[in-house]
Design an enzyme around this catalytic site. Structure first.
Site, PDB file in Angstrom:
ATOM      1  N   HIS A 113       0.830  -1.206   0.000  1.00  0.00           N
ATOM      2  CA  HIS A 113       0.000   0.000   0.000  1.00  0.00           C
ATOM      3  C   HIS A 113       0.867   1.260   0.000  1.00  0.00           C
ATOM      4  O   HIS A 113       1.585   1.521   0.959  1.00  0.00           O
ATOM      5  CB  HIS A 113      -0.880  -0.047   1.255  1.00  0.00           C
ATOM      6  CG  HIS A 113      -1.832   1.074   1.398  1.00  0.00           C
ATOM      7  ND1 HIS A 113      -1.729   2.004   2.405  1.00  0.00           N
ATOM      8  CD2 HIS A 113      -2.923   1.426   0.675  1.00  0.00           C
ATOM      9  CE1 HIS A 113      -2.729   2.874   2.303  1.00  0.00           C
ATOM     10  NE2 HIS A 113      -3.464   2.541   1.254  1.00  0.00           N
ATOM     11  N   ARG A 114       0.816   2.004  -1.101  1.00  0.00           N
ATOM     12  CA  ARG A 114       1.667   3.199  -1.302  1.00  0.00           C
ATOM     13  C   ARG A 114       3.147   2.806  -1.264  1.00  0.00           C
ATOM     14  O   ARG A 114       3.990   3.586  -0.822  1.00  0.00           O
ATOM     15  CB  ARG A 114       1.341   4.286  -0.276  1.00  0.00           C
ATOM     16  CG  ARG A 114      -0.165   4.518  -0.107  1.00  0.00           C
ATOM     17  CD  ARG A 114      -0.503   5.616   0.887  1.00  0.00           C
ATOM     18  NE  ARG A 114      -1.952   5.628   1.171  1.00  0.00           N
ATOM     19  CZ  ARG A 114      -2.553   6.451   1.993  1.00  0.00           C
ATOM     20  NH1 ARG A 114      -1.857   7.382   2.621  1.00  0.00           N
ATOM     21  NH2 ARG A 114      -3.854   6.391   2.191  1.00  0.00           N
ATOM     22  N   GLU A 134       1.223  -0.611  -4.985  1.00  0.00           N
ATOM     23  CA  GLU A 134      -0.025   0.135  -5.055  1.00  0.00           C
ATOM     24  C   GLU A 134       0.288   1.610  -5.282  1.00  0.00           C
ATOM     25  O   GLU A 134       1.104   2.194  -4.547  1.00  0.00           O
ATOM     26  CB  GLU A 134      -0.845  -0.038  -3.770  1.00  0.00           C
ATOM     27  CG  GLU A 134      -2.305   0.328  -3.955  1.00  0.00           C
ATOM     28  CD  GLU A 134      -2.768   1.593  -3.260  1.00  0.00           C
ATOM     29  OE1 GLU A 134      -3.911   2.018  -3.501  1.00  0.00           O
ATOM     30  OE2 GLU A 134      -1.991   2.177  -2.478  1.00  0.00           O
ATOM     31  N   ASP A 147      -1.421   5.441  -6.072  1.00  0.00           N
ATOM     32  CA  ASP A 147      -2.531   6.381  -6.257  1.00  0.00           C
ATOM     33  C   ASP A 147      -2.095   7.440  -7.258  1.00  0.00           C
ATOM     34  O   ASP A 147      -0.938   7.858  -7.266  1.00  0.00           O
ATOM     35  CB  ASP A 147      -2.875   7.081  -4.938  1.00  0.00           C
ATOM     36  CG  ASP A 147      -3.351   6.118  -3.863  1.00  0.00           C
ATOM     37  OD1 ASP A 147      -4.158   5.224  -4.177  1.00  0.00           O
ATOM     38  OD2 ASP A 147      -2.912   6.270  -2.708  1.00  0.00           O
ATOM     39  N   HIS A 198      -1.248  10.297  -2.951  1.00  0.00           N
ATOM     40  CA  HIS A 198      -2.574   9.959  -2.424  1.00  0.00           C
ATOM     41  C   HIS A 198      -3.486  11.176  -2.338  1.00  0.00           C
ATOM     42  O   HIS A 198      -4.613  11.153  -2.830  1.00  0.00           O
ATOM     43  CB  HIS A 198      -2.438   9.319  -1.038  1.00  0.00           C
ATOM     44  CG  HIS A 198      -3.761   9.008  -0.404  1.00  0.00           C
ATOM     45  ND1 HIS A 198      -4.460   9.938   0.341  1.00  0.00           N
ATOM     46  CD2 HIS A 198      -4.529   7.888  -0.432  1.00  0.00           C
ATOM     47  CE1 HIS A 198      -5.600   9.395   0.742  1.00  0.00           C
ATOM     48  NE2 HIS A 198      -5.666   8.149   0.297  1.00  0.00           N
ATOM     49  N   GLU A 200      -4.589   3.210  -8.748  1.00  0.00           N
ATOM     50  CA  GLU A 200      -5.885   3.812  -8.406  1.00  0.00           C
ATOM     51  C   GLU A 200      -6.075   5.167  -9.074  1.00  0.00           C
ATOM     52  O   GLU A 200      -5.251   6.068  -8.897  1.00  0.00           O
ATOM     53  CB  GLU A 200      -6.007   3.974  -6.877  1.00  0.00           C
ATOM     54  CG  GLU A 200      -7.328   4.631  -6.485  1.00  0.00           C
ATOM     55  CD  GLU A 200      -7.562   4.735  -4.991  1.00  0.00           C
ATOM     56  OE1 GLU A 200      -6.738   4.243  -4.200  1.00  0.00           O
ATOM     57  OE2 GLU A 200      -8.594   5.330  -4.624  1.00  0.00           O
ATOM     58  N   GLN A 241      -7.894   0.117  -9.966  1.00  0.00           N
ATOM     59  CA  GLN A 241      -8.877   0.215  -8.882  1.00  0.00           C
ATOM     60  C   GLN A 241      -9.385   1.646  -8.815  1.00  0.00           C
ATOM     61  O   GLN A 241      -8.655   2.595  -9.110  1.00  0.00           O
ATOM     62  CB  GLN A 241      -8.200  -0.143  -7.549  1.00  0.00           C
ATOM     63  CG  GLN A 241      -6.909   0.628  -7.367  1.00  0.00           C
ATOM     64  CD  GLN A 241      -6.304   0.648  -5.977  1.00  0.00           C
ATOM     65  OE1 GLN A 241      -6.989   0.435  -4.985  1.00  0.00           O
ATOM     66  NE2 GLN A 241      -5.019   0.951  -5.912  1.00  0.00           N
TER      67      GLN A 241
HETATM   68  O1  G3P Z   1      -6.781   1.644  -2.695  1.00  0.00           O
HETATM   69  C1  G3P Z   1      -7.097   0.925  -1.552  1.00  0.00           C
HETATM   70  C2  G3P Z   1      -6.896   1.841  -0.443  1.00  0.00           C
HETATM   71  O2  G3P Z   1      -5.639   2.401  -0.643  1.00  0.00           O
HETATM   72  C3  G3P Z   1      -7.950   2.890  -0.500  1.00  0.00           C
HETATM   73  O3  G3P Z   1      -7.717   3.839   0.410  1.00  0.00           O
HETATM   74  O4  G3P Z   1      -7.294   6.165   0.821  1.00  0.00           O
HETATM   75  O5  G3P Z   1      -5.419   4.540   0.993  1.00  0.00           O
HETATM   76  O6  G3P Z   1      -6.305   5.172  -1.234  1.00  0.00           O
HETATM   77  P1  G3P Z   1      -6.623   4.970   0.221  1.00  0.00           P
HETATM   78 CA    CA Z   2      -5.194   3.659  -2.758  1.00  0.00          CA
END
Ligand code: G3P
Ligand code: CA
Length: 268
Positions: free
Chosen positions: A18-19, A45, A47, A60, A127, A163
């Site tokens: 995540h990130r 991941e 954004d 993000h 994302e 996503q």
């Molecule tokens: O993309 C899944 C999760 O990362 C969604 O929340 O706010 O961290 O992008 P966020």
């Molecule tokens: Ca995300």
């Protein structure tokens, strides 16, 4: 340990960094993605935000203030201005036990810079953020993926997942590049629940959902799996939560600590 079946196999627990490995390095920097690769995450991941001059960057927030040394909206700043920012000192200040002096040299990477750095050695879980305010986001993203041969018939299924919380954004991708597997993100305010028509609708364009893990129940995860959808909870950093969710049948987990997820999976 995970059988080396296809990335989208429901029998796999995808390790989604995540990130990047953002528990160990400033989120959405090359250092964070490098750490994710070293810790053997299945996916980086990423954004997306778009600069004033229409370049996609990995960030993000819509605003640069939390993760850089400046402020202002990404969409009001040129790429040159964004690239001049310090994307790591905030992390050293906030997480002194994880701080490294080299982090203060980090910048906000463009999507292409990330892809140029890691190529096809990693998988990307991208994302589209606030796509309604950036109508060119999907076209720009697809052009980059095509240019770097990350989409198309000869690319392994799941090399790139897209996503979004925006159904419209996913539908646009589905229409323009139907080979890309899609994940519908949902933030459930209370207990996760979907009606049969809602599940059918999601299945018409997506391979699964991503959901806030606190909302999930064993019953909901079971039903979704029976419906043939993948389910990837976010953002799970505690081993006990990881274990419970895997027992329930989730098929992947977003985590800031890819090593913790590997330890949990290996111990089950
Ligand atoms: O993309 C899944 C999760 O990362 C969604 O929340 O706010 O961290 O992008 P966020
Ligand atoms: Ca995300």
């Amino acid at each position: 340990s995970a059988a080396k079946t296809g990335l989208l196999s429901p029998n796999r627990i995808l390790n989604i960094a995540h990130r990047g490995a953002s528990g160990y390095a400033p989120e959405h920097t090359l250092a964070s993605y490098q750490k994710a690769k070293e810790l053997d995450g299945d996916y980086l991941e990423i954004d997306l935000q778009m600069t004033k001059d229409c370049t996609l960057v990995a960030m993000h927030d819509e605003d640069v203030s939390r993760t850089t040394n400046s402020d202002g909206k990404v969409s009001d700043l040129s790429l040159d201005a964004i690239e001049a920012l310090d994307a790591g000192t905030w992390f050293n200040d906030e997480y002194p036990y994880q701080a490294e002096s080299a982090f203060s040299q980090l910048t906000v990477p463009t999507l292409e810079e990330v892809i140029d750095t890691f190529g096809s050695e990693v998988n990307y879980y991208i994302e589209t953020k606030t796509p309604s305010e950036e109508p060119a986001m999907v076209d720009t993203l697809l052009r980059i993926l095509q240019k770097h041969h990350l989409v198309g018939e000869d690319v392994p299924s799941g090399k790139v997942i897209i996503q979004s919380f925006s159904k419209n954004s996913l539908l646009e991708v589905h229409q323009k590049e139907p080979s890309i597997p899609l994940i519908q993100l949902i933030h459930f305010r209370k207990k996760a629940m979907l009606t049969d028509p809602e599940v059918d609708e999601i299945k018409s364009y997506a391979v699964g959902i991503g959901a806030n893990y606190e909302s999930l129940s064993k019953e909901f995860v079971g039903e979704l799996r029976n419906d043939g959808l993948l389910i990837h909870p976010y953002t799970v950093n505690e081993p006990a939560d990881m274990k419970r969710l895997i027992d329930w049948g989730v098929t992947g987990i977003f985590t800031n600590y890819p090593d913790r997820l590997h330890d949990v999976v290996d111990g089950m």
